[in-house]
Design an enzyme around this catalytic site. Structure first.
Site, PDB file in Angstrom:
ATOM      1  N   HIS A 196      49.979  52.794 -14.061  1.00  0.00           N
ATOM      2  CA  HIS A 196      50.145  51.771 -13.018  1.00  0.00           C
ATOM      3  C   HIS A 196      50.070  50.375 -13.593  1.00  0.00           C
ATOM      4  O   HIS A 196      49.573  50.163 -14.694  1.00  0.00           O
ATOM      5  CB  HIS A 196      49.124  51.941 -11.887  1.00  0.00           C
ATOM      6  CG  HIS A 196      47.689  51.784 -12.295  1.00  0.00           C
ATOM      7  ND1 HIS A 196      46.910  52.842 -12.690  1.00  0.00           N
ATOM      8  CD2 HIS A 196      46.889  50.694 -12.364  1.00  0.00           C
ATOM      9  CE1 HIS A 196      45.681  52.407 -12.979  1.00  0.00           C
ATOM     10  NE2 HIS A 196      45.650  51.109 -12.804  1.00  0.00           N
ATOM     11  N   HIS A 198      45.974  43.958 -14.897  1.00  0.00           N
ATOM     12  CA  HIS A 198      45.953  44.873 -16.037  1.00  0.00           C
ATOM     13  C   HIS A 198      47.090  45.882 -15.907  1.00  0.00           C
ATOM     14  O   HIS A 198      47.707  46.013 -14.846  1.00  0.00           O
ATOM     15  CB  HIS A 198      44.604  45.604 -16.168  1.00  0.00           C
ATOM     16  CG  HIS A 198      44.250  46.528 -15.038  1.00  0.00           C
ATOM     17  ND1 HIS A 198      43.510  46.136 -13.950  1.00  0.00           N
ATOM     18  CD2 HIS A 198      44.522  47.849 -14.835  1.00  0.00           C
ATOM     19  CE1 HIS A 198      43.337  47.168 -13.129  1.00  0.00           C
ATOM     20  NE2 HIS A 198      43.958  48.230 -13.639  1.00  0.00           N
ATOM     21  N   GLU A 252      43.963  49.232 -19.368  1.00  0.00           N
ATOM     22  CA  GLU A 252      43.144  50.334 -18.886  1.00  0.00           C
ATOM     23  C   GLU A 252      43.761  51.618 -19.446  1.00  0.00           C
ATOM     24  O   GLU A 252      44.981  51.775 -19.449  1.00  0.00           O
ATOM     25  CB  GLU A 252      43.184  50.361 -17.354  1.00  0.00           C
ATOM     26  CG  GLU A 252      42.384  51.501 -16.742  1.00  0.00           C
ATOM     27  CD  GLU A 252      42.451  51.506 -15.201  1.00  0.00           C
ATOM     28  OE1 GLU A 252      43.396  50.929 -14.636  1.00  0.00           O
ATOM     29  OE2 GLU A 252      41.548  52.085 -14.587  1.00  0.00           O
TER      30      GLU A 252
HETATM   31 CO    CO Z   1      43.797  50.191 -12.830  1.00  0.00          CO
END
Ligand code: CO
Length: 132
Positions: free
Chosen positions: A7, A79, A128
Site C-alpha cells: 500500500h 509511507h 513499512e
Molecule cells: Co502502512
C-alpha cells in the site's frame, strides 16, 4: 528481498473530504473508517486492482502523524509498504547492511507483523515492511 507493493499511505487533514474525493471524484472502492488506537490513527482502505491506498488521520493526543500534518497541512504521502516473506529475516538483513530499523516488529493495521525503516536511509521515504 522486497516483494509486492502492499500500500501507499497518505496522511489527510480531513478524512471525510478525502473519502469523498477518492470515492466520488476518482471512483475508487473505499472502505469504512477503522480506528486503530494502538497506532494513533484512523484508517480508510481504498482497494485498487493492483494495490491499496490507506488514508491516515490522527486519532488521540499523541498521534504519530500529527507532526507530519503540521509540516504538510494539506496532507501528503506518509509511507509506502512493501511485502516481505519473513519480517525477522528482513530486519536482520537490513541491520547487517547498516540500515536504521525503527523499533521492533509489531502487528499492523492488517493484523500482520510490520516494521518501519528510517527515511534518511531510503531516499527520503518512510518505508513499512509487512510480512505477507
Ligand atoms: Co502502512
Amino acid at each position: 528481498m522486497i516483494g509486492r507493493l502492499n500500500h501507499v499511505a497518505i496522511a489527510v487533514p480531513d478524512l471525510d473530504a478525502a473519502v469523498r474525493m477518492y470515492r466520488d471524484t476518482l471512483g475508487a472502492s473505499v472502505g469504512a473508517a477503522q480506528d486503530e488506537p494502538a497506532h494513533g490513527v484512523t484508517v480508510v482502505f481504498i482497494t485498487l486492482p493492483n494495490t491499496k491506498v490507506e488514508l491516515l488521520h490522527p486519532l488521540g493526543e499523541n498521534s504519530p502523524i500529527a507532526g507530519f500534518l503540521e509540516k504538510n497541512p494539506s496532507g501528503g504521502i506518509h509511507h509506502i509498504c512493501y511485502e516481505v516473506d519473513d519480517i525477522l529475516a528482513a530486519r536482520d538483513r537490513l541491520k547487517s547492511q547498516g540500515a536504521r530499523v525503527l523499533g521492533e516488529p509489531k502487528i499492523g493495521a492488517h493484523g500482520k507483523p510490520v516494521l518501519f525503516l528510517h527515511p534518511k536511509d531510503f531516499t527520503g521515504t518512510l518505508i513499512e515492511l509487512e510480512q505477507a
